[in-house]
Scaffold this active site. Structure first.
Site, PDB file in Angstrom:
ATOM      1  N   CYS A   2       0.845  -1.190   0.000  1.00  0.00           N
ATOM      2  CA  CYS A   2       0.000   0.000   0.000  1.00  0.00           C
ATOM      3  C   CYS A   2       0.883   1.244   0.000  1.00  0.00           C
ATOM      4  O   CYS A   2       1.901   1.294   0.679  1.00  0.00           O
ATOM      5  CB  CYS A   2      -0.947   0.088   1.179  1.00  0.00           C
ATOM      6  N   TRP A  74      -2.738  -2.747  -1.640  1.00  0.00           N
ATOM      7  CA  TRP A  74      -2.443  -4.166  -1.826  1.00  0.00           C
ATOM      8  C   TRP A  74      -3.261  -4.867  -0.742  1.00  0.00           C
ATOM      9  O   TRP A  74      -2.968  -4.735   0.440  1.00  0.00           O
ATOM     10  CB  TRP A  74      -0.955  -4.429  -1.638  1.00  0.00           C
ATOM     11  N   ASN A 100      -1.650   2.074   5.741  1.00  0.00           N
ATOM     12  CA  ASN A 100      -0.785   1.020   5.210  1.00  0.00           C
ATOM     13  C   ASN A 100      -0.356   0.176   6.397  1.00  0.00           C
ATOM     14  O   ASN A 100       0.292   0.694   7.301  1.00  0.00           O
ATOM     15  CB  ASN A 100       0.417   1.681   4.518  1.00  0.00           C
ATOM     16  N   GLY A 101      -0.742  -1.087   6.402  1.00  0.00           N
ATOM     17  CA  GLY A 101      -0.371  -1.954   7.525  1.00  0.00           C
ATOM     18  C   GLY A 101      -1.530  -2.867   7.881  1.00  0.00           C
ATOM     19  O   GLY A 101      -2.461  -3.047   7.095  1.00  0.00           O
ATOM     20  N   GLU A 486      17.312 -17.413  -8.505  1.00  0.00           N
ATOM     21  CA  GLU A 486      16.894 -16.045  -8.824  1.00  0.00           C
ATOM     22  C   GLU A 486      16.327 -15.967 -10.255  1.00  0.00           C
ATOM     23  O   GLU A 486      15.323 -15.292 -10.496  1.00  0.00           O
ATOM     24  CB  GLU A 486      18.096 -15.103  -8.632  1.00  0.00           C
ATOM     25  N   LYS A 490      12.567 -14.724 -11.145  1.00  0.00           N
ATOM     26  CA  LYS A 490      12.271 -13.627 -12.078  1.00  0.00           C
ATOM     27  C   LYS A 490      11.249 -14.082 -13.110  1.00  0.00           C
ATOM     28  O   LYS A 490      10.295 -13.376 -13.391  1.00  0.00           O
ATOM     29  CB  LYS A 490      13.536 -13.159 -12.821  1.00  0.00           C
ATOM     30  N   HIS A 509      17.986 -36.619  -8.659  1.00  0.00           N
ATOM     31  CA  HIS A 509      17.251 -37.067  -7.471  1.00  0.00           C
ATOM     32  C   HIS A 509      15.756 -36.783  -7.578  1.00  0.00           C
ATOM     33  O   HIS A 509      15.060 -36.788  -6.571  1.00  0.00           O
ATOM     34  CB  HIS A 509      17.835 -36.414  -6.218  1.00  0.00           C
TER      35      HIS A 509
HETATM   36  C1  F6R Z   1      11.478 -10.433  -6.284  1.00  0.00           C
HETATM   37  C2  F6R Z   1      11.355  -9.462  -5.219  1.00  0.00           C
HETATM   38  C3  F6R Z   1      10.990  -9.939  -3.867  1.00  0.00           C
HETATM   39  C4  F6R Z   1      11.797  -9.184  -2.810  1.00  0.00           C
HETATM   40  C5  F6R Z   1      11.333  -9.556  -1.405  1.00  0.00           C
HETATM   41  C6  F6R Z   1      12.154  -8.887  -0.339  1.00  0.00           C
HETATM   42  O1  F6R Z   1      11.848  -9.826  -7.479  1.00  0.00           O
HETATM   43  O2  F6R Z   1      11.529  -8.285  -5.430  1.00  0.00           O
HETATM   44  O3  F6R Z   1      11.158 -11.303  -3.741  1.00  0.00           O
HETATM   45  O4  F6R Z   1      13.149  -9.480  -2.973  1.00  0.00           O
HETATM   46  O5  F6R Z   1       9.989  -9.189  -1.250  1.00  0.00           O
HETATM   47  O6  F6R Z   1      12.098  -7.501  -0.452  1.00  0.00           O
HETATM   48  P1  F6R Z   1      13.175  -6.580   0.216  1.00  0.00           P
HETATM   49  O7  F6R Z   1      14.472  -6.816  -0.451  1.00  0.00           O
HETATM   50  O8  F6R Z   1      12.666  -5.180  -0.001  1.00  0.00           O
HETATM   51  O9  F6R Z   1      13.226  -6.946   1.668  1.00  0.00           O
END
Ligand code: F6R
Length: 613
Positions: A2, A74, A100-101, A486, A490, A509
């Site tokens: 949010c 959100w 927000n929260g 990663e 992505k 495995h």
């Molecule tokens: C993936 C992505 C998320 C963040 C995760 C942690 O592309 O952006 O997986 O890496 O939500 O966020 P931070 O780094 O802000 O704690």
């Protein structure tokens, strides 16, 4: 999660709110709304969907108001819908709130309010809070700021809120705990926002609220900050360093592509002032300050989520190899709930782009309470994790706006490389000669990343060939295993293709059962001590008709002979290689998502800053 914005001054609030909300959409984008205070009281306009959908319902006459608040959501409590969107009125419509929260004890508060005759128009916890504030306002006959303060003493949970009141066109009341909130201080005007991007072109003077602080922002009285325990605080105004260009797309179609292309600069900026090649050293002030702690640490625990957790896994290889300090890498969300054993001789490193991730923040609070030294690696200056840590090192990647993290990841890895090298040298676990060789090579990395970005056209061709596959595997070994994870993250998060990352040797495995002619596998097969083994893993996949997209070093022969596609990245020391091998994986995912018509910068169901647990 949010985004919140607010404006109070002599300009028209509405256009400032809309522009600000668009900049904060990375924080959530399932609904948006504004509350504007004008002669007729508070008018709220809100709609499910993105900010642009909300814009279509706001009549021109209301856009004259000079005070307003706005929200991009959100969803946590209550599905995305018009009625669950923020802002929310109190029952009498005397006040309106954005939040927000999460209010964790909303159910018991709601029950009490219901007994006192309150009814609710939404399923949200936020509407409960605004009615609690109104109830106090009416029955205790206090000012709005005081009612907010008293109400927050009854609340368990996280909040960044802004509240406005009918008949009070001079003020906004804001408060913060666990969610970010910054106040922009202009000439005869104030801004509030989840981060500074909505107001950076108007003012660079900012006040970051601390935990459990309530601020009365008044055109007449200025800024008055109190803790929720009613202790008066002096506002600390700081000058922001962000430039407007850094938060705009700058000619790119998407922020994600811009941010991928910014990596030579973000890595360079992260090394600047730290990697001192001429002096043959690495200077990390924070590490020097806590040198004894690091030299005598029993172990290092890295806590993070998502992409930042992957950077932590890369760091495990680097730190153990170069410093011989045992490292454990933990999902922050799991760490905090399993009663972990932590001692004063542990160093806990929190990795977070936003510095606001609730799970990571809670994990370090727990570790801090148990006596560990907390080191923060954050991108957002002044963020909650950066402030909670004893010490830390910023990644200087600049604002990352695309929801999928790219340049923050490589900047985090860069910080870890400098930490591991510096610590290894201090502990004598790496020879002086090896140290010098590696820092010289590290210095060439921004240039090599630039060369690697030239693989864009080739990555796009590969993307075109595989854009319609339903599944994809990513394999890597050693320090490139987290890069495979990663790569898979992505692809799945922006293109919605199911993807899994595995250590290459794990294939036999179980996952090899998935291989057939329809299952592509992306393999990181650069020259390392595992190279021959990875070649064998590729053979095993080819023997089952699987398709191989391999990331290899320039001039590679063995993998090139058997793979369906190869992408050649420059050769570097294996320990630095994640900074290069990551790049084509980012580019392939990006192009596949664009070709599939996905919303690359704002993938469905996601938000950039995850401030709920
Ligand atoms: C993936 C992505 C998320 C963040 C995760 C942690 O592309 O952006 O997986 O890496 O939500 O966020 P931070 O780094 O802000 O704690």
């Amino acid at each position: 999660m949010c985004g919140i914005v607010g404006y109070l001054g002599s300009k028209k609030a509405y256009p400032i709110l809309v522009k600000g909300l668009k900049r904060l959409e990375y924080r959530g984008y399932d609904s948006a709304g504004v509350a504007l205070l004008n002669g007729n009281g508070i008018e709220i306009y809100k709609k499910e969907g993105k900010v642009v959908q909300m814009e279509s319902i706001v009549p021109a006459e209301d856009s004259l108001a000079t005070l307003g608040i706005g929200h991009t959501r959100w969803a946590t409590h209550g599905a995305p819908s018009d009625r669950n969107s923020h802002p929310h009125y109190s029952q009498s419509k005397r006040i309106a709130i954005i939040h927000n929260g999460i209010i964790e004890n909303y159910a018991s508060i709601k029950e009490g309010l219901s007994k006192r005759g309150y009814t609710f128009q939404s399923d949200t916890d936020t509407e409960v809070l605004v009615n609690l504030i109104e109830d106090i306002l009416i029955h205790a006959d206090v000012s709005l700021a005081e009612a907010v303060r008293v109400a927050l003493n009854q609340v368990v949970g996280a909040y960044a809120i802004a509240v406005i009141e009918e008949g009070n066109p001079d003020q906004i009341v804001v408060a913060k705990k666990g969610s970010p909130l910054v106040i922009g201080v202009g000439e005869g005007e104030y801004f509030i926002a989840s981060d500074a991007t909505p107001f950076i072109e108007y003012t660079k003077q900012a006040v970051y609220l601390n935990e459990e602080e309530v601020a009365l922002i008044s055109l007449e009285k200025g800024l008055e900050i109190r803790t929720i325990a009613n202790e008066l605080k002096r506002p600390y105004v700081q000058e922001l360093a962000i430039e407007i260009e850094s938060i705009e797309k700058g000619g790119y179609d998407h922020f994600m592509l811009k941010e991928i292309n910014e990596q030579p600069k973000s890595i360079f900026d992260t090394l600047r002032g730290r990697l001192l090649v001429n002096q043959g050293t690495i200077r990390l002030g924070s590490l020097d300050e806590y040198e004894q702690k690091f030299l005598t640490a029993d172990r290092i625990i890295i806590v993070a989520c998502g992409t930042s957790w992957h950077a932590g896994l890369v760091a495990e290889y680097l730190i153990e190899d170069l410093t011989r300090i045992p490292v454990e890498v933990e999902y922050a969300s799991e760490f905090r709930y399993r009663n972990p054993i932590i001692t004063e001789k542990d160093i806990v490193i929190a990795v977070s782009q936003s510095g606001e991730t609730a799970d990571t923040l809670s994990a370090i609070k727990l570790a801090k309470a148990k006596g560990a030294t907390i080191f923060g690696i954050c991108n957002v200056v002044g963020s909650s994790i950066a402030r909670e840590a004893h010490v830390g090192a910023y990644t200087h990647a600049g604002p990352e706006i695309g929801v999928a993290s790219t340049k923050a990841f490589t900047a985090q890895v860069t910080v870890f490389i400098t930490m591991a090298l510096s610590l290894g040298r201090k502990r004598g676990t790496i020879s002086e000669q090896e140290f010098r060789r590696l820092i010289l090579e590290l210095d060439t990395l921004p240039k090599k990343v630039e060369e690697t970005l030239k693989l864009d056209a080739q990555s796009k061709k590969i993307a075109a060939a595989y854009k319609d596959v339903p599944n994809c595997l990513f394999l890597g070994r050693g320090i490139n295993f987290p890069v495979a994870l990663e790569g898979a993250l992505k692809l799945k998060e922006i293109s919605y293709i199911h993807a899994e990352g595995y250590p290459a040797a794990e294939m036999k495995h179980g996952p090899i059962a998935l291989i057939d002619e329809d299952m592509p596998t992306v393999v990181i097969a650069t020259k390392t001590e595992h190279y021959e083994k990875v070649v064998s893993n590729i053979q095993e996949i080819k023997a089952r008709d699987g398709k191989i997209i391999a990331i290899v070093n320039e001039g590679d022969v063995d993998v090139t002979r058997i793979a369906d596609h190869v992408i050649e990245v420059p050769e570097v020391d294996e320990r630095l290689s994640p900074l290069l091998t990551t790049i084509p994986l980012q580019l392939i995912s990006y192009h596949i998502a664009v070709m599939r018509g996905c919303h690359v910068d704002q993938p469905r169901n996601l938000a950039k800053s995850v401030t709920v647990e």
